[in-house]
Design an enzyme around this catalytic site. Sequence first.
Site, PDB file in Angstrom:
ATOM      1  N   ASP A  44      44.445  31.254  44.153  1.00 17.75           N
ATOM      2  CA  ASP A  44      44.162  32.416  43.399  1.00 17.75           C
ATOM      3  C   ASP A  44      45.571  33.231  43.466  1.00 17.75           C
ATOM      4  O   ASP A  44      46.061  33.738  44.419  1.00 17.75           O
ATOM      5  CB  ASP A  44      42.961  33.061  44.151  1.00 17.75           C
ATOM      6  N   TYR A  49      51.318  39.892  41.981  1.00 16.96           N
ATOM      7  CA  TYR A  49      51.806  39.233  43.233  1.00 16.96           C
ATOM      8  C   TYR A  49      53.065  38.660  43.106  1.00 16.96           C
ATOM      9  O   TYR A  49      53.778  38.220  43.814  1.00 16.96           O
ATOM     10  CB  TYR A  49      50.738  37.906  43.757  1.00 16.96           C
ATOM     11  N   LYS A  74      45.582  36.630  37.090  1.00  9.60           N
ATOM     12  CA  LYS A  74      44.759  37.914  36.785  1.00  9.60           C
ATOM     13  C   LYS A  74      45.907  38.820  35.946  1.00  9.60           C
ATOM     14  O   LYS A  74      47.220  38.695  36.151  1.00  9.60           O
ATOM     15  CB  LYS A  74      44.407  38.804  37.914  1.00  9.60           C
ATOM     16  N   HIS A 107      42.163  42.211  36.310  1.00  6.48           N
ATOM     17  CA  HIS A 107      42.335  42.538  37.508  1.00  6.48           C
ATOM     18  C   HIS A 107      41.680  43.921  38.438  1.00  6.48           C
ATOM     19  O   HIS A 107      41.080  43.951  39.333  1.00  6.48           O
ATOM     20  CB  HIS A 107      43.901  42.570  37.971  1.00  6.48           C
ATOM     21  N   VAL A 231      49.626  32.601  55.870  1.00  2.78           N
ATOM     22  CA  VAL A 231      50.862  31.734  55.959  1.00  2.78           C
ATOM     23  C   VAL A 231      51.070  30.806  57.223  1.00  2.78           C
ATOM     24  O   VAL A 231      52.052  30.103  57.184  1.00  2.78           O
ATOM     25  CB  VAL A 231      52.143  32.562  55.566  1.00  2.78           C
ATOM     26  N   ARG A 235      45.998  28.568  60.817  1.00  2.00           N
ATOM     27  CA  ARG A 235      44.873  29.393  60.197  1.00  2.00           C
ATOM     28  C   ARG A 235      44.465  29.122  58.984  1.00  2.00           C
ATOM     29  O   ARG A 235      43.362  28.931  58.618  1.00  2.00           O
ATOM     30  CB  ARG A 235      45.275  30.950  60.221  1.00  2.00           C
ATOM     31  N   ASN A 239      40.601  27.858  58.345  1.00  2.25           N
ATOM     32  CA  ASN A 239      39.894  28.819  57.473  1.00  2.25           C
ATOM     33  C   ASN A 239      39.058  27.706  56.667  1.00  2.25           C
ATOM     34  O   ASN A 239      37.810  28.299  56.034  1.00  2.25           O
ATOM     35  CB  ASN A 239      40.879  29.513  56.681  1.00  2.25           C
TER      36      ASN A 239
END
Length: 272
Positions: A44, A49, A74, A107, A231, A235, A239
């Site tokens: 995503d 970004y 978006k 967005h 990053v 993790r 996740n």
Amino acid sequence: MVPNVRLTNDVEMPRLGFGVYKIADDEVGQAIHTAIEAGYRAIDTATLYRNERGVGAAVRASGLPRSELFITTKLWNTDHGYDAAMRAFDHSLDQLGLDYVDLYLIHWPVPSRDLYVDTWRALEKINADGRARAIGVSNFQVPHLERLLDETDVVPAVNQIELHPNLQQAALRAFDTDHGIVTESWSPLARGRMLDHEVLTTIARKHGKTPAQIVLRWHIEMGLVAIPKSVTPQRIRENIDIFDFELDAHDIAGIASLEVNGRLGPNPDTHA
């Protein structure tokens, strides 16, 4: 590993994806490489970004068939209006270096400009032309959605909203469900601000999981799509490791008690 949800137009979307907000264009490739190795197949991004180019490069470098990856981007607030939206999509596709995206979202509704209906008509055209397999919105409230339903032809496939145990958005989720719109959670971990809460740490100990894994599992069991961002390789892998256990009714009730209407991002009714 990750189950899919079927959108209204029969496109299959992974229930867990990898968010790349605030990951620099020259760093996003390594993060996506780690995510794909861990089993993520949905990425995503967004014009905001400024990493679409890096995302596209990572998709091409993955070695996976394009059809195995689900790419979302978006349209930003300054690109509302039919013609501007068409240009913005062309630019995003060029930055990504892809022939199509799997999901294209508005967005924010930016109601002060009152252009989101015209913008949506551009997305309908993009979808009809096959350049976005599905189209949707982000941060739309019930009145914004009602206008689209009343004035346009295609029901949004997805509404991506801020959603986490401190902001559970029950009424908006119910509206989405009633109209066949999949609710997708951004900031699903509330930027980590509640992960040391006793309710979550207790549930985590019970299941031998981390509090973040408990929260992400809650999103799945609520019927949501979640897009955690990290990053940190450990993790990123943790996740996605949420499909080997289930929460019970007591767990769900405990997480329900964390609702405080705790919005961390802007208010969609006023954000410009």
